[in-house]
Scaffold this motif. Structure first.
Motif, PDB file in Angstrom:
ATOM      1  N   VAL A  66       0.857  -1.190   0.000  1.00 28.34           N
ATOM      2  CA  VAL A  66       0.000   0.000   0.000  1.00 28.34           C
ATOM      3  C   VAL A  66       0.891   1.238   0.000  1.00 28.34           C
ATOM      4  N   PRO A  67       0.348   2.397  -0.397  1.00 26.64           N
ATOM      5  CA  PRO A  67       1.212   3.572  -0.553  1.00 26.64           C
ATOM      6  C   PRO A  67       1.646   4.235   0.739  1.00 26.64           C
ATOM      7  N   ASP A  68       0.857   4.082   1.823  1.00 28.60           N
ATOM      8  CA  ASP A  68       1.192   4.794   3.053  1.00 28.60           C
ATOM      9  C   ASP A  68       0.474   4.147   4.233  1.00 28.60           C
ATOM     10  N   LEU A  69       0.786   4.639   5.425  1.00 27.36           N
ATOM     11  CA  LEU A  69       0.200   4.077   6.644  1.00 27.36           C
ATOM     12  C   LEU A  69      -1.309   4.265   6.669  1.00 27.36           C
ATOM     13  N   ALA A  70      -1.799   5.398   6.186  1.00 25.96           N
ATOM     14  CA  ALA A  70      -3.252   5.624   6.186  1.00 25.96           C
ATOM     15  C   ALA A  70      -3.966   4.552   5.381  1.00 25.96           C
ATOM     16  N   ALA A  71      -3.399   4.193   4.228  1.00 30.74           N
ATOM     17  CA  ALA A  71      -3.993   3.138   3.407  1.00 30.74           C
ATOM     18  C   ALA A  71      -3.923   1.798   4.119  1.00 30.74           C
ATOM     19  N   ALA A  72      -2.818   1.546   4.817  1.00 25.58           N
ATOM     20  CA  ALA A  72      -2.680   0.295   5.566  1.00 25.58           C
ATOM     21  C   ALA A  72      -3.730   0.195   6.657  1.00 25.58           C
ATOM     22  N   GLU A  73      -4.011   1.311   7.332  1.00 20.32           N
ATOM     23  CA  GLU A  73      -4.974   1.286   8.436  1.00 20.32           C
ATOM     24  C   GLU A  73      -6.409   1.144   7.954  1.00 20.32           C
ATOM     25  N   ARG A  74      -6.660   1.334   6.668  1.00 26.45           N
ATOM     26  CA  ARG A  74      -7.992   1.048   6.114  1.00 26.45           C
ATOM     27  C   ARG A  74      -8.185  -0.444   5.873  1.00 26.45           C
ATOM     28  N   ILE A  75      -7.089  -1.204   5.919  1.00 28.34           N
ATOM     29  CA  ILE A  75      -7.139  -2.635   5.651  1.00 28.34           C
ATOM     30  C   ILE A  75      -6.925  -3.455   6.916  1.00 28.34           C
ATOM     31  N   GLY A  76      -5.982  -3.028   7.760  1.00 30.30           N
ATOM     32  CA  GLY A  76      -5.654  -3.765   8.970  1.00 30.30           C
ATOM     33  C   GLY A  76      -5.842  -2.925  10.214  1.00 30.30           C
ATOM     34  N   VAL A  77      -5.882  -3.612  11.364  1.00 27.71           N
ATOM     35  CA  VAL A  77      -6.049  -2.947  12.657  1.00 27.71           C
ATOM     36  C   VAL A  77      -4.677  -2.826  13.321  1.00 27.71           C
ATOM     37  N   PHE A  78      -4.239  -1.600  13.551  1.00 22.06           N
ATOM     38  CA  PHE A  78      -2.916  -1.336  14.104  1.00 22.06           C
ATOM     39  C   PHE A  78      -3.038  -0.945  15.573  1.00 22.06           C
ATOM     40  N   ASP A  79      -2.354  -1.700  16.446  1.00 23.45           N
ATOM     41  CA  ASP A  79      -2.270  -1.258  17.826  1.00 23.45           C
ATOM     42  C   ASP A  79      -1.096  -0.287  17.961  1.00 23.45           C
ATOM     43  N   ALA A  80      -0.822   0.164  19.156  1.00 24.77           N
ATOM     44  CA  ALA A  80       0.220   1.183  19.341  1.00 24.77           C
ATOM     45  C   ALA A  80       1.590   0.672  18.921  1.00 24.77           C
ATOM     46  N   ALA A  81       1.882  -0.603  19.212  1.00 20.83           N
ATOM     47  CA  ALA A  81       3.190  -1.155  18.858  1.00 20.83           C
ATOM     48  C   ALA A  81       3.356  -1.246  17.344  1.00 20.83           C
ATOM     49  N   ALA A  82       2.304  -1.697  16.664  1.00 18.83           N
ATOM     50  CA  ALA A  82       2.371  -1.799  15.207  1.00 18.83           C
ATOM     51  C   ALA A  82       2.515  -0.422  14.566  1.00 18.83           C
ATOM     52  N   ARG A  83       1.779   0.533  15.081  1.00 21.66           N
ATOM     53  CA  ARG A  83       1.847   1.884  14.521  1.00 21.66           C
ATOM     54  C   ARG A  83       3.226   2.496  14.732  1.00 21.66           C
ATOM     55  N   ALA A  84       3.822   2.255  15.895  1.00 21.15           N
ATOM     56  CA  ALA A  84       5.161   2.784  16.156  1.00 21.15           C
ATOM     57  C   ALA A  84       6.181   2.197  15.191  1.00 21.15           C
ATOM     58  N   LEU A  85       6.095   0.893  14.914  1.00 22.57           N
ATOM     59  CA  LEU A  85       7.001   0.271  13.955  1.00 22.57           C
ATOM     60  C   LEU A  85       6.793   0.833  12.553  1.00 22.57           C
ATOM     61  N   ALA A  86       5.534   0.997  12.165  1.00 18.99           N
ATOM     62  CA  ALA A  86       5.238   1.541  10.842  1.00 18.99           C
ATOM     63  C   ALA A  86       5.796   2.951  10.697  1.00 18.99           C
ATOM     64  N   GLU A  87       5.592   3.767  11.707  1.00 16.73           N
ATOM     65  CA  GLU A  87       6.073   5.145  11.635  1.00 16.73           C
ATOM     66  C   GLU A  87       7.601   5.210  11.616  1.00 16.73           C
ATOM     67  N   ALA A  88       8.253   4.224  12.242  1.00 23.16           N
ATOM     68  CA  ALA A  88       9.720   4.218  12.283  1.00 23.16           C
ATOM     69  C   ALA A  88      10.350   3.679  11.006  1.00 23.16           C
ATOM     70  N   HIS A  89       9.666   2.734  10.319  1.00 21.87           N
ATOM     71  CA  HIS A  89      10.333   2.000   9.235  1.00 21.87           C
ATOM     72  C   HIS A  89       9.639   2.081   7.881  1.00 21.87           C
ATOM     73  N   TRP A  90       8.484   2.689   7.792  1.00 18.26           N
ATOM     74  CA  TRP A  90       7.799   2.834   6.497  1.00 18.26           C
ATOM     75  C   TRP A  90       7.979   4.234   5.940  1.00 18.26           C
ATOM     76  N   PRO A  91       8.161   4.354   4.611  1.00 15.51           N
ATOM     77  CA  PRO A  91       8.327   3.287   3.637  1.00 15.51           C
ATOM     78  C   PRO A  91       9.639   2.530   3.874  1.00 15.51           C
ATOM     79  N   GLY A  92       9.618   1.238   3.630  1.00 13.63           N
ATOM     80  CA  GLY A  92      10.819   0.458   3.814  1.00 13.63           C
ATOM     81  C   GLY A  92      10.555  -1.028   3.871  1.00 13.63           C
ATOM     82  N   PRO A  93      11.615  -1.832   4.053  1.00 17.01           N
ATOM     83  CA  PRO A  93      11.523  -3.288   3.940  1.00 17.01           C
ATOM     84  C   PRO A  93      11.049  -3.989   5.206  1.00 17.01           C
ATOM     85  N   LEU A  94       9.956  -3.506   5.774  1.00 17.59           N
ATOM     86  CA  LEU A  94       9.327  -4.126   6.943  1.00 17.59           C
ATOM     87  C   LEU A  94       7.884  -4.461   6.605  1.00 17.59           C
ATOM     88  N   THR A  95       7.504  -5.714   6.847  1.00 13.03           N
ATOM     89  CA  THR A  95       6.117  -6.157   6.694  1.00 13.03           C
ATOM     90  C   THR A  95       5.520  -6.389   8.077  1.00 13.03           C
TER      91      THR A  95
END
Length: 303
Positions: A66-95
């Motif tokens: 997906v192009p960005d975190l906002a698009a990801a959050e329309r598909i999956g449910v992000f808790d605080a830990a997941a959101r922190a990882l996304a903000e630290a490493h996206w865009p990038g090679p983290l799934t």
């Protein structure tokens, strides 16, 4: 065997790739990890064509780009830990593997019937351009025949998938050269499902149920007994038909149709009143063999 067209990454090639994706065809496109074989993640038959092209031996969950975190959050449910990882490493090679939203519109074949989804925001401009040109989330495993070496250049893709896809976008050599790190954030402590370019402080998972690409084990199976190669329903069974064998539910007449419908119909059968499930034979090689592999796993006795 005719190879796919290889076009340099530019506006015209992305427009052609987007046209093919929106017509239900997979295309190969570079990411910063490896080249991916991308298809519309909301189109089950398009995703089934990924499996057909790769000759994938079983249906594992696919990473959705997906192009960005906002698009990801329309598909999956992000808790605080997941959101922190996304903000630290996206865009990038983290799934990140997170719970799937019920209203996500992602095809069941993408998650292999699981209630979670693997999401990534890629950094490569070609994949980002294709995401924005299509306006769709893109399922994209590595663009190579199953079991062969992951592709880091366009020519690797063309050699591996000759005659199976129509287009490869050439963005040069990938920068990372290995697949993304995968971390599960589905409740409780973070779990490292696959090592990759991003180092994450998480408990490493060894074995267990499949949750993401690269983990070969039994995963979604119905709660009811499942009988294979059935040509008619026995008493108390719901029959899922294929080809000439008709049933209360019907996979279709081709392996692509059957792969696209498989997980949705297993869920439907599991929720029906019948006590047991029967599935018609699905003969053939390639994608048909992958369907049979998934059904054997679903029918395996639980320990």
């Amino acid at each position: 065997m005719t190879g796919p067209a290889i076009l340099p990454f530019d506006e015209d090639s992305i427009a052609e790739a987007a046209r093919l994706v929106l017509a239900g065809q997979p295309v190969a496109v570079p990411t910063e990890t490896v080249y991916g074989l991308a298809a519309d993640a909301t189109d089950a038959e398009a995703v089934a064509r990924i499996y057909a092209a790769k000759g994938r031996p079983s249906f594992n969950p696919l990473i959705v780009h997906v192009p960005d975190l906002a698009a990801a959050e329309r598909i999956g449910v992000f808790d605080a830990a997941a959101r922190a990882l996304a903000e630290a490493h996206w865009p990038g090679p983290l799934t990140l593997v997170v719970p799937l939203r019920e209203d996500s519109a992602i095809a069941g074949i993408v998650t292999a019937g699981l209630p979670s989804i693997a999401l990534r925001v890629p950094a490569h401009p070609a994949m980002q351009a294709l995401l924005r040109a299509t306006g769709r989330p893109l399922a994209a495993p590595s663009a190579n025949a199953s079991g062969s070496i992951s592709p880091t250049r366009a020519r690797h893709v063309a050699k591996s998938l000759a005659g199976r896809i129509k287009l490869v976008i050439d963005g040069g050599a990938t920068s990372e050269g290995i697949e993304s790190t995968i971390v599960a954030a589905t409740g409780g402590p973070l779990r490292l499902l696959r090592r990759g370019p991003v180092e994450v402080d998480a408990a490493e998972v060894a074995g267990g149920a499949i949750e993401a690409p690269g983990m070969m084990a039994s995963h979604y199976a119905p709660s009811k007994p499942l009988r294979l190669d059935a040509r008619e329903a026995a008493e108390g069974e719901l029959l899922i038909g294929y080809g000439a064998v008709r049933g209360e539910l019907f996979l279709g007449n081709t392996p692509v149709e059957a792969a696209a419908r498989l997980f949705d119909l297993l869920h439907c059968a599991d929720e029906a009143d019948a006590a047991r499930i029967a599935v018609a034979p699905v003969p053939g090689d390639g994608l048909a063999a992958a369907i049979r592999d998934r059904l054997r796993r679903a029918a395996a006795p639980r320990s």
